[in-house]
Scaffold this motif. Structure first.
Motif, mmCIF file in Angstrom:
data_model
loop_
_atom_site.group_PDB
_atom_site.id
_atom_site.type_symbol
_atom_site.label_atom_id
_atom_site.label_comp_id
_atom_site.label_asym_id
_atom_site.label_seq_id
_atom_site.Cartn_x
_atom_site.Cartn_y
_atom_site.Cartn_z
ATOM 1 N N ALA A 25 0.853 -1.194 0.000
ATOM 2 C CA ALA A 25 0.000 0.000 0.000
ATOM 3 C C ALA A 25 0.890 1.245 0.000
ATOM 4 C CB ALA A 25 -0.941 -0.031 1.192
ATOM 5 N N ARG A 26 2.030 1.150 -0.638
ATOM 6 C CA ARG A 26 2.915 2.303 -0.885
ATOM 7 C C ARG A 26 2.744 2.645 -2.358
ATOM 8 N NH1 ARG A 26 5.990 -1.470 2.042
ATOM 9 N NH2 ARG A 26 7.019 -2.154 0.138
ATOM 10 N N SER A 27 2.272 3.830 -2.647
ATOM 11 C CA SER A 27 1.815 4.139 -4.006
ATOM 12 C C SER A 27 2.915 3.970 -5.044
ATOM 13 C CB SER A 27 1.326 5.578 -4.072
ATOM 14 O OG SER A 27 0.215 5.719 -3.250
ATOM 15 N N GLN A 59 3.420 9.510 -5.228
ATOM 16 C CA GLN A 59 4.158 8.284 -5.549
ATOM 17 C C GLN A 59 5.245 8.049 -4.503
ATOM 18 O OE1 GLN A 59 5.799 8.412 -9.474
ATOM 19 N NE2 GLN A 59 7.058 6.592 -9.157
ATOM 20 N N CYS A 60 5.389 6.814 -4.071
ATOM 21 C CA CYS A 60 6.452 6.458 -3.121
ATOM 22 C C CYS A 60 7.806 6.798 -3.743
ATOM 23 C CB CYS A 60 6.355 4.963 -2.821
ATOM 24 S SG CYS A 60 7.748 4.291 -1.898
ATOM 25 N N CYS A 61 8.667 7.420 -2.950
ATOM 26 C CA CYS A 61 9.964 7.840 -3.486
ATOM 27 C C CYS A 61 11.105 7.062 -2.838
ATOM 28 C CB CYS A 61 10.161 9.338 -3.310
ATOM 29 S SG CYS A 61 10.180 9.833 -1.588
ATOM 30 N N ALA A 62 10.799 5.907 -2.249
ATOM 31 C CA ALA A 62 11.829 5.021 -1.702
ATOM 32 C C ALA A 62 12.748 5.752 -0.723
ATOM 33 C CB ALA A 62 12.642 4.380 -2.830
ATOM 34 N N SER A 63 12.128 6.452 0.228
ATOM 35 C CA SER A 63 12.964 7.156 1.204
ATOM 36 C C SER A 63 13.118 6.360 2.504
ATOM 37 C CB SER A 63 12.414 8.555 1.493
ATOM 38 O OG SER A 63 11.099 8.450 1.942
ATOM 39 N N PHE A 64 12.411 5.234 2.626
ATOM 40 C CA PHE A 64 12.719 4.190 3.620
ATOM 41 C C PHE A 64 12.408 4.530 5.075
ATOM 42 C CE2 PHE A 64 16.531 3.168 0.634
ATOM 43 C CZ PHE A 64 15.656 2.763 -0.352
ATOM 44 N N ASP A 65 11.474 5.395 5.392
ATOM 45 C CA ASP A 65 11.103 5.628 6.781
ATOM 46 C C ASP A 65 9.586 5.505 6.882
ATOM 47 O OD1 ASP A 65 11.005 6.235 9.443
ATOM 48 O OD2 ASP A 65 11.345 8.380 9.180
ATOM 49 N N CYS A 66 9.082 4.311 6.520
ATOM 50 C CA CYS A 66 7.635 4.175 6.321
ATOM 51 C C CYS A 66 6.826 4.434 7.594
ATOM 52 C CB CYS A 66 7.317 2.805 5.743
ATOM 53 S SG CYS A 66 8.200 2.463 4.216
ATOM 54 N N GLU A 67 7.416 4.171 8.767
ATOM 55 C CA GLU A 67 6.661 4.433 10.000
ATOM 56 C C GLU A 67 6.240 5.899 10.079
ATOM 57 O OE1 GLU A 67 7.840 2.833 14.043
ATOM 58 O OE2 GLU A 67 9.072 1.576 12.748
ATOM 59 N N CYS A 111 6.301 8.069 7.107
ATOM 60 C CA CYS A 111 6.556 8.401 5.687
ATOM 61 C C CYS A 111 6.520 9.915 5.484
ATOM 62 C CB CYS A 111 5.503 7.741 4.806
ATOM 63 S SG CYS A 111 5.687 8.208 3.077
ATOM 64 N N PRO A 112 7.641 10.505 5.063
ATOM 65 C CA PRO A 112 7.707 11.967 5.013
ATOM 66 C C PRO A 112 6.793 12.595 3.970
ATOM 67 C CG PRO A 112 9.700 10.977 4.074
ATOM 68 C CD PRO A 112 8.911 9.869 4.685
ATOM 69 N N ILE A 113 6.346 11.776 2.983
ATOM 70 C CA ILE A 113 5.507 12.372 1.932
ATOM 71 C C ILE A 113 4.080 11.813 1.940
ATOM 72 C CG2 ILE A 113 7.487 12.910 0.438
ATOM 73 C CD1 ILE A 113 6.652 10.403 -1.227
ATOM 74 N N GLY A 114 3.788 10.902 2.857
ATOM 75 C CA GLY A 114 2.414 10.359 2.919
ATOM 76 C C GLY A 114 2.079 9.437 1.756
ATOM 77 N N ALA A 115 3.053 8.616 1.329
ATOM 78 C CA ALA A 115 2.826 7.740 0.166
ATOM 79 C C ALA A 115 2.150 6.431 0.530
ATOM 80 C CB ALA A 115 4.161 7.459 -0.527
ATOM 81 N N LYS A 116 2.154 6.061 1.789
ATOM 82 C CA LYS A 116 1.506 4.795 2.170
ATOM 83 C C LYS A 116 0.089 5.073 2.663
ATOM 84 C CE LYS A 116 2.643 4.640 7.039
ATOM 85 N NZ LYS A 116 3.158 3.950 8.205
HETATM 86 S S1 SF4 Z 1 8.778 6.226 3.624
HETATM 87 FE FE1 SF4 Z 1 7.113 6.684 2.240
HETATM 88 S S2 SF4 Z 1 8.076 7.209 0.339
HETATM 89 FE FE2 SF4 Z 1 9.576 6.138 1.565
HETATM 90 S S3 SF4 Z 1 9.480 3.975 1.058
HETATM 91 FE FE3 SF4 Z 1 8.135 4.280 2.779
HETATM 92 S S4 SF4 Z 1 6.149 4.732 1.885
HETATM 93 FE FE4 SF4 Z 1 7.673 5.016 0.249
#
Ligand code: SF4
Ligand code: FAD
Length: 480
Positions: free
Chosen positions: A177-179, A188-196, A198-203
């Motif tokens: 459920a990460r866009s 769109q998820c930008c692979a920034s790796f802090d999903c708990e 998420c700095p951009i609200g992609a999940k």
């Molecule tokens: S932190 Fe947000 S943008 Fe980054 S991988 Fe997780 S869901 Fe994607």
């Protein structure tokens, strides 16, 4: 709509908790009964997503401070706040394999679910639509599906692409459920790796996915209402809910009670209320997790489009499940062990995570002490699961055979998978379960239990998509 206080009246539906199980149920009830009046009681605070991101934590109430522990030390992670686990979750969303629901019949282990995969399938599809899940349609081979995924799969990493080429029927893009593509609510998820956080609200979260519940004037949401007990007017009827708020004890009456306070606190509430059943609170479980670092020889990796990109099913299903647990393997696209230090080879690394299903053991569970506080007792992992770990370590070089491998470095067990499950299991009858196939308590017929506490066995995959699908189904059965 969030309210400041609640009159002590009678409410048609009182919901305990605002996490996965509760919100998916309420969502479906509102679709079927738009004028339904619902009161939601939530122990934690309301925290906007902006606050969670800027402060770097989901809730000021730490889950581990809400219960005591005995036995083998082990963390059990969850969020106490509006939205429950939708806040902290990593948003990984594979479905279960159909055979996960028939472990007793097929492999003589655990117990069968009281519903078949085919019955759950349409609800999986709806839950995936609601959460705009990204996934590959060829995963149909593992878990049959009636509809395509709402979003295309994430871009595979270089290691995934090699595996997919060599094992097209076993290696897949990991659903999440990460866009993959932006929606109205999520970038769109930008692979920034802090999903708990998420700095951009992609999940998907309760905040971006269920704002209509927050805004509905028919849904009254009372925060910081710690539910203590359910009150019964007869052995088969819940008549009210007692809670503590800002030091004051309050009561509301209810026609229907929905219990979704997570797999530690839902059984604790029932135990405090005098409910009695040999399986009540028993079987607390989650998967055993193990991580491995794979040093790659000449393959630059880490070019996928989200935090974890691959799912490998080589050790998931087969007759071996009679003797050892299923193992689900995930390819991460991040680098928890750091990048390579050698010049020019910094991306030649792969983190592999395995999750072994656990068998429910009635010695693991939740009780309440003389003060009514929840106490978790854990005796450690079963031999069924330990055997799966041994085999995983033996079989991994073969599974990863298509990759150019320099070295496989076992990194050890994960302390927790952050999945809390199984303490109010569903089943065919009162002899094997606390609630029935529609998630209604076997004796107390206006009490519905939702969330991961209802899972009668531990799937090797994460549980939240399944809990969401089950809630949609439970609401359909009641109101459809
Ligand atoms: S932190 Fe947000 S943008 Fe980054 S991988 Fe997780 S869901 Fe994607
Ligand atoms: C760090 C982390 C990562 C995770 N990643 C994933 C993942 O990638 N995929 C996946 O499938 N799952 C993941 N999970 C697990 C997921 O969060 C849970 O499976 C899911 O939230 C369980 O749903 P639930 O409805 O049972 O409980 P919850 O979602 O936890 O909801 C329970 C609610 O009840 C409230 N509550 C508790 N006690 C009371 C009380 N006494 N009175 C009133 N309210 C109360 C809580 O505050 C909460 O709002 C993750 C969990 C964590 C912690």
């Amino acid at each position: 709509m969030i309210i400041d206080d609640v009159p002590e009246g009678q409410y048609p539906v009182v919901v305990v908790g605002t996490g996965f199980g509760s919100l998916f149920f309420v969502h479906r009830q509102l679709q079927l009964q738009p004028a339904a009046k619902i009161l939601m009681l939530e122990r934690g605070p309301f925290r906007s997503w902006e606050t969670q991101v800027s402060e770097g934590y989901n809730s000021p109430i730490r889950g581990r401070d809400t219960f005591k522990s005995t036995g083998v030390p082990k963390p059990w992670n969850f969020t106490i706040a509006y939205g429950g686990g939708t806040n902290c979750w990593g948003a990984t969303t594979p479905r279960m394999h159909p055979n996960d629901l028939q472990l007793r019949t097929l492999y003589g282990r655990g117990q069968d679910w009281p519903i078949a995969y085919d019955e759950l399938e349409p609800y999986y599809a709806t839950a995936e639509q609601i959460m705009d899940i990204s996934g590959p349609d060829d995963l149909h081979q593992i878990s049959p599906r009636s509809q395509p995924y709402p979003q295309p799969p994430h871009r595979l990493s270089a290691a995934d692409r090699v595996m997919k080429q060599a094992q097209p029927d076993m290696h897949f893009a990991l659903p999440s459920a990460r866009s993959r593509v932006a929606t109205k609510q999520r970038p769109q998820c930008c692979a920034s790796f802090d999903c708990e956080h998420c700095p951009i609200g992609a999940k998907f979260t309760a905040h971006n996915g269920f704002s209509h519940i927050l805004e509905s004037p028919n849904v009254l949401i009372l925060m910081e209402a710690d539910v203590m007990e359910l009150e019964r007017s007869s052995p088969s009827t819940v008549s009210g809910v007692r809670f503590r708020r800002h030091g004051r004890e309050q009561r509301v009456g209810c026609d229907l009670c929905l219990l979704g306070a997570n797999a530690i606190h839902s059984p604790a509430i029932l135990l405090r209320s005098g409910f009695d059943h040999p399986l009540l609170g028993r079987g607390l479980n989650e998967q055993l997790g193990f991580t491995v670092e794979v040093l790659l020889d000449g393959l630059d990796n880490l070019d996928g489009s989200t935090i974890s990109t691959g799912a490998n099913y080589s050790l998931y299903d087969g007759p071996f499940r009679a003797e050892r647990a299923a193992t689900f393997i995930v390819f991460d696209n991040h680098f928890p062990f750091g990048l390579r230090k050698e010049f020019g080879r910094w991306r030649q690394t792969l983190s592999v995570r395995a999750t072994m299903a656990e068998e429910l053991d009635d010695k693991n569970g939740v009780s309440v002490d003389e003060r009514g506080d929840a106490v978790v007792h854990h005796v450690g992992n079963s031999s069924y699961t330990e055997r799966a770990l041994d085999h995983f370590l033996e079989d991994l070089p073969k599974v990863l055979g298509p990759l150019p491998i320099e070295k496989i470095v076992p990194k050890g067990r994960r302390r927790s998978q952050s999945h809390v499950q199984g303490t109010l299991r569903m089943g065919a009858g009162p002899a094997d379960s606390v609630i029935d196939s529609g998630q209604i308590h076997h004796q107390v017929r206006n009490l519905v239990v939702v969330g991961t506490s209802v899972l009668p066995t531990c799937p090797p995959v994460p549980p939240s998509l399944t809990a969401a699908a089950l809630s949609l189904r439970a609401a359909d059965l009641l109101f459809g």
